[in-house]
Scaffold this active site. Structure first.
Site, PDB file in Angstrom:
ATOM      1  N   GLU A   1     108.331  81.009  51.730  1.00 37.52           N
ATOM      2  CA  GLU A   1     108.153  80.083  50.676  1.00 37.52           C
ATOM      3  C   GLU A   1     106.845  80.402  50.029  1.00 37.52           C
ATOM      4  OE1 GLU A   1     108.867  79.314  54.000  1.00 37.52           O
ATOM      5  OE2 GLU A   1     110.903  78.196  53.668  1.00 37.52           O
TER       6      GLU A   1
ATOM      7  N   HIS B   1     112.218  67.516  57.891  1.00 33.61           N
ATOM      8  CA  HIS B   1     112.902  67.722  56.841  1.00 33.61           C
ATOM      9  C   HIS B   1     113.325  66.329  56.198  1.00 33.61           C
ATOM     10  CE1 HIS B   1     113.766  71.492  59.266  1.00 33.61           C
ATOM     11  NE2 HIS B   1     114.512  71.896  58.169  1.00 33.61           N
TER      12      HIS B   1
END
Lengths: 324, 324
Positions: free
Chosen positions: A60, A129
């Site tokens: 990321e 999440h």
């Protein structure tokens, strides 16, 4: 008007902007061959090729940083982060690099990039999440923060985000991807910093973001039965923020409730309340209210998760209390 | 086979190294006199690295730099006066006083910025290489960083992607042995950072970072490889910083293992070694002195320019957050 899934409206925005401008390039985890974890980018690899729709390794910070470098050298990268929670993995590149480079260069540089990433609870994905990162990213100067509600809004705002010359954090609500909406043809880019009156009313103003706009609309229908007229402002962008529309509405209704799914502490409700207080204080008939996710990590079990995230029922109850 | 250089090239290398040397000495003077806000990380001792590497680049190429970036900027042709003004926080600096020593950017020279975050610029330079590949130009990017940045995640993520996609980039590790006070040999098992290249399937090359010609030849090879589409190289330059991590750091930690460590390295001063080399190539002391005089004049003018330049008006604090 035609019916469309939220995720397909997003794909149309990406597709139309990529057709319009060769400098728009996408990179992200699983965006190519399988068309994205939430199927937003289906078909774009086939249409635009591997160099323009790049399946990345799980890196990321690396892909956001590459996006910054691409933006500095003439491209308009769109980086997809599979969940907004992963912004934290890439935080240095988002906050110390993308957000600050223009400023630290004395205006030499611009960083026209979009980070598309899903927010929100409701899928039993637990605390890593399910977060809503809008309050966190909005804290840092140099980032624009977009929280679209409907498919129409998502498409129009994404087009604007791609054309913007600044880093834009584009937060899609993951519970909307497979919801159907009506959409105009075509959808024009929607300017940042101009809120939308989603529903007109006279008794209370609800400022809502993302999915909470639709939840507030449901609540408003319920409240109508009790004779309470709710005005709903779809904020659209947290940075820049349209204070004027909020202030004008509150002057009319005398009440303000902010509904946003990020955590309550230092959240969007606190920010909006403080940001408009100087202008609305003498018009208020009740203290400013806020509905947010409580200050606990998002739990896994539906038995725990659904009761704590903002919902139409909670909005109804809060509005009734504010009307007493 | 040893590469043959003409006198003009040799003098040009020397001029660049001497320019860095004198510039940094003047920065140090400003610090000692209390005229410099904040700190600076001096490039003294490492001049051969940036000089040799940047001499292998073309005007349209890119570099990413670090907190110890003055040398890289000088090697790419940045103006000393605007650099010095920036270091003093003046309005005529490259970033109008908003970046300072650690964040000097000169986009018109392909300098993507010095960077205050260790390893922060590695993916950014990699993104510039992606742009070159996407646009099909034959530009090359160079990412400079220290040995200790090779322990950051961005090092791994970036090189992995650049290698996988054959991006036109050269990763230049300036191994000066210390990350602030920590000896790389105490925190890293491999003694050569270049050994890590094998894990990415790319060449790892070690060069004497005190020998400008050796650096230049190794860089030319790596740049050629990158430009011809064969992907990145990890080029490790063994070097040493004369001063501590930043001005004012006495760097006593370097005497723990070998009290003569600094002395030994300073005997291998890159400028001194190169003067000896030039003499062997029949370059006279007079010719060298002529170069030094011209640089001295430029440096003094830069010092004067920076001192004369005004501070920015406080209103400028609010400029350049966003591009319009």
């Amino acid at each position: 008007m035609r019916e469309i899934l939220y995720r397909d409206a997003l794909r149309e925005a990406l597709d139309e902007e990529m057709e319009r401008d060769d400098s728009v390039v996408m990179i992200g985890e699983d965006i190519g061959f399988i068309g994205g974890n939430f199927k937003v980018t289906v078909g774009l690899l086939e249409k635009y090729g591997d160099l323009r729709v790049k399946d990345s390794p799980i890196s990321e910070a690396g892909i956001v940083g590459m996006g910054v470098g691409m933006a500095l050298t003439g491209l308009r990268p769109i980086v997809e982060l599979m969940f907004s929670d992963f912004l934290l993995v890439a935080a240095d590149q988002v906050i110390n690099q993308a957000a600050k480079i223009r400023y630290m260069s004395g205006g030499q540089a611009k960083v026209p990039m979009v980070i598309r990433t899903p927010i929100g609870g409701g899928r039993s994905s637990a605390a890593q999440h399910s977060q809503s990162m809008q309050a966190m990213v909005a804290h840092f100067p140099g980032l624009k923060v977009v929280v679209p509600s409907t498919a129409q809004e998502a498409k129009g705002l994404l087009k604007t985000a791609i054309r913007d010359d600044n880093p834009v954090i584009f937060l899609e609500h993951k519970m909307e991807y497979t919801n159907k909406f009506m959409i105009d043809d075509p959808v024009e880019p929607i300017p940042f910093g101009k809120a939308r009156i989603a529903r007109e009313g006279t008794d209370i103003t609800i400022v809502a973001t993302s999915s909470q706009v639709m939840k507030s609309e449901k609540a408003a229908k319920e409240l109508e039965k009790d004779g309470i007229s709710v005005e709903i402002i779809d904020l659209r962008t947290i940075v820049p923020m349209d204070r004027e529309t909020i202030i004008e509405s509150v002057k009319k209704t005398g009440r303000l409730l902010v509904v946003d799914e990020a955590h309550e502490r230092c959240g969007i409700g606190a920010e909006i309340g403080a940001a408009v207080m100087d202008d609305v204080f003498y018009y208020l008939d009740a203290p400013i209210g806020r509905i947010a996710t409580p200050n606990v990590p998002l739990p896994f079990s539906p038995a725990l998760e659904f009761p704590i995230i903002p919902s139409p029922d909670k909005i109804v109850a809060k509005v009734k209390k504010m009307m007493e | 086979m040893e590469k043959v250089y003409d006198k003009k090239q040799l003098l040009s290398f020397y001029e660049t190294m001497y320019r860095m040397r004198r510039f940094e000495e003047e920065v140090f003077e400003f610090y000692k006199k209390g005229l410099m806000p904040g700190l600076a990380h001096l490039y003294l001792g490492q001049e051969a690295v940036a000089t040799g590497v940047c001499a292998a680049l073309r005007e349209e190429d890119y570099i990413g730099s670090t907190h110890r970036g003055h040398g890289h900027l000088v090697a790419r042709g940045a103006r000393l006066d605007k650099m010095m003004a920036e270091i003093l926080g003046k309005v005529d600096g490259y970033s109008r006083g908003k970046g300072g020593s650690m964040h000097i950017m000169a986009l018109d020279l392909g300098i993507l910025g010095a960077n205050g975050i260790v390893g922060g610029e590695i993916p950014i330079a990699t993104g510039a290489a992606y742009t070159a590949k996407y646009l099909g130009t034959d530009q090359v990017a160079v990412s400079f960083f220290g040995e200790s940045a090779s322990n950051e995640g961005t090092f791994h993520e970036s090189i992995n992607m650049a290698a996988a996609w054959d991006l036109p980039i050269v990763y230049v590790v300036e191994n000066n042995l210390y990350g602030i006070s920590v000896d790389i040999r105490d925190v890293t098992k491999v003694s050569d950072i270049a050994d890590r290249a094998i894990g990415y399937g790319i060449p790892g090359v070690i060069v004497d970072g005190m020998d400008v010609l050796a650096v230049h030849q190794a860089a030319e090879e790596a740049v050629k490889r990158a430009r011809s589409g064969n992907g990145p190289t990890l080029l490790e330059c063994k070097t040493y910083r004369w001063q501590g991590h930043h001005v004012g750091d006495p760097a006593e930690y370097r005497e723990r293992k070998d009290p003569k460590e600094k002395e030994t390295w300073m005997e291998r001063c890159p400028l001194k070694l190169f003067r000896e080399k030039m003499r062997k190539e029949n370059i006279t002391d007079k010719e060298i002195a002529k170069v030094e005089e011209a640089v001295e004049k430029e440096v003094q003018e830069a010092v004067q320019f920076a001192q004369d330049s005004p501070y920015p008006d406080v209103s400028e604090a609010f400029d350049h957050v966003f591009a319009d």
